[in-house]
Design a protein around this motif. Structure first.
Motif, PDB file in Angstrom:
ATOM      1  N   HIS A  89       0.796  -1.178   0.053  1.00  0.00           N
ATOM      2  CA  HIS A  89      -0.080  -0.040   0.030  1.00  0.00           C
ATOM      3  C   HIS A  89       0.877   1.425   0.097  1.00  0.00           C
ATOM      4  O   HIS A  89       0.426   1.964  -0.746  1.00  0.00           O
ATOM      5  N   ARG A  90       1.743   1.388   0.820  1.00  0.00           N
ATOM      6  CA  ARG A  90       2.756   2.620   0.940  1.00  0.00           C
ATOM      7  C   ARG A  90       3.261   2.733  -0.391  1.00  0.00           C
ATOM      8  O   ARG A  90       3.491   3.761  -0.805  1.00  0.00           O
ATOM      9  N   GLU A  91       3.925   1.812  -1.242  1.00  0.00           N
ATOM     10  CA  GLU A  91       4.527   2.160  -2.379  1.00  0.00           C
ATOM     11  C   GLU A  91       3.548   2.649  -3.265  1.00  0.00           C
ATOM     12  O   GLU A  91       3.902   3.261  -4.199  1.00  0.00           O
ATOM     13  N   VAL A  92       2.247   2.047  -3.345  1.00  0.00           N
ATOM     14  CA  VAL A  92       1.204   2.341  -4.260  1.00  0.00           C
ATOM     15  C   VAL A  92       0.792   3.721  -4.146  1.00  0.00           C
ATOM     16  O   VAL A  92       0.863   4.721  -4.865  1.00  0.00           O
ATOM     17  N   LYS A  93       0.812   4.150  -2.574  1.00  0.00           N
ATOM     18  CA  LYS A  93       0.243   5.900  -2.485  1.00  0.00           C
ATOM     19  C   LYS A  93       1.430   6.678  -2.767  1.00  0.00           C
ATOM     20  O   LYS A  93       1.360   7.793  -3.176  1.00  0.00           O
ATOM     21  N   ARG A  94       2.722   6.113  -2.950  1.00  0.00           N
ATOM     22  CA  ARG A  94       3.888   6.941  -3.329  1.00  0.00           C
ATOM     23  C   ARG A  94       3.852   7.092  -4.904  1.00  0.00           C
ATOM     24  O   ARG A  94       4.399   8.034  -5.327  1.00  0.00           O
ATOM     25  N   ALA A  95       3.724   6.135  -5.502  1.00  0.00           N
ATOM     26  CA  ALA A  95       3.786   5.926  -6.967  1.00  0.00           C
ATOM     27  C   ALA A  95       2.724   6.641  -7.966  1.00  0.00           C
ATOM     28  O   ALA A  95       3.168   7.192  -8.898  1.00  0.00           O
ATOM     29  N   ILE A  96       1.353   6.353  -7.430  1.00  0.00           N
ATOM     30  CA  ILE A  96       0.446   6.609  -8.239  1.00  0.00           C
ATOM     31  C   ILE A  96       0.141   8.195  -8.380  1.00  0.00           C
ATOM     32  O   ILE A  96      -0.292   8.180  -9.635  1.00  0.00           O
ATOM     33  N   PRO A  97       0.311   8.972  -7.506  1.00  0.00           N
ATOM     34  CA  PRO A  97       0.090  10.604  -7.938  1.00  0.00           C
ATOM     35  C   PRO A  97       0.896  11.062  -9.032  1.00  0.00           C
ATOM     36  O   PRO A  97       0.370  11.773  -9.971  1.00  0.00           O
ATOM     37  N   SER A  98       2.144  10.697  -9.170  1.00  0.00           N
ATOM     38  CA  SER A  98       2.844  10.860 -10.574  1.00  0.00           C
ATOM     39  C   SER A  98       2.638  10.080 -11.550  1.00  0.00           C
ATOM     40  O   SER A  98       2.803  10.554 -12.709  1.00  0.00           O
ATOM     41  N   PHE A  99       2.365   8.857 -11.431  1.00  0.00           N
ATOM     42  CA  PHE A  99       2.298   7.811 -12.575  1.00  0.00           C
ATOM     43  C   PHE A  99       0.862   7.795 -13.231  1.00  0.00           C
ATOM     44  O   PHE A  99       0.672   7.729 -14.245  1.00  0.00           O
ATOM     45  N   ILE A 100      -0.160   7.812 -12.444  1.00  0.00           N
ATOM     46  CA  ILE A 100      -1.491   7.747 -12.793  1.00  0.00           C
ATOM     47  C   ILE A 100      -1.944   6.721 -13.801  1.00  0.00           C
ATOM     48  O   ILE A 100      -1.753   7.070 -15.200  1.00  0.00           O
ATOM     49  N   PRO A 101      -1.919   5.585 -13.491  1.00  0.00           N
ATOM     50  CA  PRO A 101      -1.972   4.617 -14.443  1.00  0.00           C
ATOM     51  C   PRO A 101      -3.297   4.703 -15.472  1.00  0.00           C
ATOM     52  O   PRO A 101      -4.329   4.937 -14.994  1.00  0.00           O
TER      53      PRO A 101
END
Length: 199
Positions: A34-46
């Motif tokens: 979860h922590r890595e998802v929250k860090r990655a998703i705002p800039s990656f936006i899949p």
């Protein structure tokens, strides 16, 4: 196409990443928790998330997807060993595009994504933050409602007693509010996909 893999087993995640890069034109990011998802998703936006259900954390993959869907628009494919009816029914509440049973191999990853590739690319809001409910004035709301009824600019102008030129200006303004490209059918696609936002 941007694809986020949410998988707590790094060997499986890397294998899936390898298959994606070999067979699809895509950027791939891996998140192990979860922590890595929250860090990655705002800039990656899949555009697409491939998500394991059992992440060995308090909240499972279905809960995580439900949380992410409040803020982001994306397609989801679950890749999991869970086959029970109750888990599948819970997963269905998030409207997944597909459900792939582990163990994964080259063919089921390829087929699982290839079958939904066109649906992902044609969905205009995938890969974007969700809009808060947009605010439209009275005429804009009427125009969007009539677009949803598949009325063209001339028909809308006749129904609202306005000139086609005025309707085109309104359409352009609505597209700008929604950050849509001002092109044929962009507004209709948006209206069909966001009918719940239209009064």
């Amino acid at each position: 196409m941007r694809i986020l893999i949410i998988e707590d087993e790094i060997i499986i995640a890397r294998f899936i990443e390898q298959q994606l890069k070999a067979n699809f034109n895509c950027e791939v990011t891996i998140a192990l928790n979860h922590r890595e998802v929250k860090r990655a998703i705002p800039s990656f936006i899949p555009h697409l998330i491939l998500c394991d259900i059992n992440l060995h954390e308090e909240n499972d993959g279905i809960n995580l997807i439900q949380e992410l869907q409040k803020e982001y628009a994306f397609g989801v494919i679950y890749i999991t060993s869970y086959q029970s009816k109750s888990i599948i029914e819970r997963a269905l509440t998030t409207r997944p595009l597909n459900y792939i049973i582990k163990p994964v191999d080259e063919s089921n990853i390829f087929a699982g994504i290839k079958l939904v590739e066109s649906a992902i690319s044609s969905h205009t809001t995938f890969g974007m933050r969700k809009l808060m409910k947009p605010t439209f004035n009275h005429i804009e709301s009427k125009i969007i409602y009539l677009i949803l009824q598949k009325k063209n600019t001339k028909e809308i102008a006749t129904l609202l007693f306005l000139s086609p030129y005025t309707i085109k200006n309104y359409r352009h303004r609505i597209c700008r509010k929604l950050s849509l490209k001002d092109e044929n059918n962009a507004l209709l696609k948006w209206a069909l996909q966001n009918e719940d936002l239209i009064d």
